[in-house]
Design an enzyme around this catalytic site. Structure first.
Site, PDB file in Angstrom:
ATOM      1  CE  LYS A 168      -3.944   2.115   2.419  1.00  0.00           C
ATOM      2  NZ  LYS A 168      -4.884   2.039   3.560  1.00  0.00           N
ATOM      3  CB  SER A 220      -8.255   3.938   2.654  1.00  0.00           C
ATOM      4  OG  SER A 220      -7.426   3.281   3.588  1.00  0.00           O
ATOM      5  CB  SER A 233      -8.762   1.299   5.625  1.00  0.00           C
ATOM      6  OG  SER A 233      -9.417   2.536   5.513  1.00  0.00           O
TER       7      SER A 233
END
Lengths: 95, 484
Positions: free
Chosen positions: B76, B151, B175
């Protein structure tokens, strides 16, 4: 509306954000909507409740007060927008 | 190769069925061919990945490599990676190249893992749909008109589309778990403090926690062993030994007490999601688990509590972006105030600004007690509900999300509707508890997830319950047709 444009400008100033004129109304509405959702909390009795400080009730770990980090000034300043003589440059503050 | 799980890949590498270089090339080709449809990646790292794969092959040849050695993964874009851009999907960090590695990055590197790319996400992890990214939205591989969640939406979409067997995620209010649910992958948020936050761009520091996104719970257990552990560089890192999370997999769950919170079955839960959940509960019953109704009375207040606490913390955390030390800086500032204001106004997107303003408001003089202190008190009550529940049950089971993936653009107009997506995931963050989302079937051809929440530090027990479910079901093996 819970929030008015004047309050919005005040918090924007605290947060160092500019608010474009055409976004004032939508922001006032959005933030007011979020705040009205938050107002549900007023219905909860919390007189005797201690506010949570840490999810596992842990306290901050302490360490010996000695230097552990090596000097990385050059690497850290290499990614700065403006540096001179190892100083970060900003617009003139004092005439 | 791409349809293998991480554990299968690890065995194939060990048995020399293929090399890490061959495997890495295979995934790079898939990324080149398929990611244009998804926009799940921000920075692709092919050359360095191939170098790392060649190093891993040398380790593997010696026969003493870590089980993760040579396995490709997607990181990420919130984790600092020395020499490779870390954008956090924001214009503010569009050119930011960290001078050091995050602890998670360093740990995965040390195992010999091969980073293929850095994944798309909501800007500064603020969002539930990946639509707030400066680099444009990621799309859901199961239906390209729909969002992957957020997210960690890029990571979830990439694992679902088999662009890598594993991707990292971070979870402040859901998330990892919410996009895992919407993309049909397994996503685990550990106990707060299990995984170091050092070098992970901060959003809400009292809740931020990194974890793995994989095809299976078995894969997640193996990767978590590498990610987790005490780190001196993170002041909230737990100085507690980590068990071998994969060691307990396979233990019988007969007699395990699983609580179903009644509050999670109300509040706009899609009836078809509720049906899938009932089937999942039956599977646990058939394995000998004892199902109990429980109550988490204050959990419906988790969303308002979260938007006070998370916004307050993020307004403080994001104060560091001032155009002075790193990141974006506006042109031709006329004075220092102008430099701050324009840098931040031009560098941050709409949702980030909204949350900074909200956080500034609840922390400002005259409002602090009414909002922030009140929220931290209700947070205590939510946490106490969990503590009471864990006196009676070993594990809590419910849906991860109220609905399957929604359409791109559908919820962008109204922030409150968007926030309600995380209604079932936020409570675990507020209480610092470990939780996992597992695929539990489909609603209108879209995957949905079930969520398990365990008591603090009980990841091993939770992973075993997840593993057992996946021995009985094959939802986690399903692949989106366009990406087979």
């Amino acid at each position: 509306m819970i929030l008015d444009p004047e309050q919005l400008y005040k918090i924007a100033n605290l947060a160092k954000l500019e608010i474009a004129e055409d976004t004032v109304q939508p922001l006032v509405e959005d933030l007011s909507r979020i705040l009205s959702m938050v107002e549900q909390l007023n219905g909860v009795e919390t007189e005797a409740v201690w506010p949570m400080a840490h999810p596992l009730n842990a306290t901050q770990r302490l360490r010996q007060d000695r230097v552990t980090e090596p000097d990385k000034r050059t690497e850290l300043q290499s990614i700065a927008p403006a540096v001179e003589d190892a100083l970060y440059l900003v617009p003139k503050v004092i005439e | 190769m791409h349809n293998q799980t991480l554990v299968q890949i690890s065995n194939s590498l060990k048995n020399k069925e293929y090399s890490s270089v061959e495997l890495t090339q295979h995934f790079i080709r898939r990324i080149e061919k398929l990611d244009a449809k998804l926009n799940s990646l921000i920075t692709i790292n092919s050359d360095l990945a191939l170098q790392r794969a060649a190093e891993a092959d040398r380790q593997l040849a010696k026969g003493e490599a870590n089980p993760l050695c040579g396995v490709p993964y997607i990181h990420k874009d919130i984790f600092c990676t020395q020499g490779i851009r870390t954008s956090c999907a924001s214009r503010m960090l569009h050119d930011f190249i960290a001078p050091y590695d995050a602890t998670v990055t360093e740990r995965l590197n040390r195992c010999g893992m091969v980073m293929l790319a850095k994944s798309n996400m909501d800007e500064f992890a603020m969002g539930s749909s990946n639509e707030t990214s400066f680099y444009g939205p990621t799309l859901n591989p199961w239906n390209l008109e729909r969002v992957p969640g957020g997210s960690s939406g890029g990571s979830a979409a990439a694992v679902a589309a088999r662009l890598a067997p594993f991707a990292t995620g971070t979870d402040t209010g859901g998330s990892i778990r919410q996009p895992a649910s919407l993309c049909g992958v397994t996503g685990l948020k550990p106990t707060y403090g299990r995984v170091s936050r050092y070098g992970m761009v901060a959003f809400a520091s009292s809740m931020d926690q990194a974890g793995p996104m994989t095809q299976t719970a078995e894969d997640a257990a193996l990767v978590l062993e590498a990610m987790a552990g005490f780190d001196d560089k993170d002041s909230t890192s737990l100085d507690t030994p980590c068990p071998a999370f994969s060691a307990d997999l396979g233990a019988s769950i007969k007699g395990m007490r699983i609580g179903i919170p009644q509050e999670f079955l109300a509040q706009g839960l899609d009836p078809l999601v509720a049906e899938r959940l009932q089937q999942a509960i039956k599977i646990y019953e058939s394995m000998g688990a004892v199902i109990k109704e429980i109550s988490l009375e204050n959990s419906p207040l988790a969303v308002p509590v979260y938007y006070v606490v998370a916004c307050a913390e993020s307004s403080s955390n994001l104060a560091r972006y001032d155009g002075v030390r790193y990141g974006y800086r506006c042109q031709d500032a006329k004075d220092l105030q102008d430099l701050y204001r324009r840098t931040r106004s031009e560098g941050f997107g709409q949702e980030v600004k909204r949350r900074i303003l909200m956080g500034t408001y609840v922390l400002s003089a005259g409002y602090y007690d009414a909002y922030y202190l009140k929220a931290q008190k209700v947070r205590q009550l939510i946490s106490q509900d969990f503590a009471a529940a864990f006196q009676e049950v070993d594990l809590i089971l419910g849906p991860t999300t109220p609905t399957p993936a929604f359409k791109v653009g559908e919820k962008m107009e109204d922030p409150v509707t968007m926030y309600l997506n995380d209604i079932y995931t936020i409570p675990a963050n507020l209480a610092g508890l470990p939780a996992i989302s597992l695929p539990m079937g489909f609603v209108n051809q879209l995957p949905v997830g079930l969520q398990l929440v365990a008591n603090h530090l009980q990841e091993a027990l939770m992973l075993n319950a997840a593993y057992q479910y996946q021995q009985q079901t094959d939802w986690h093996q399903q692949m989106p047709a366009e990406f087979k």
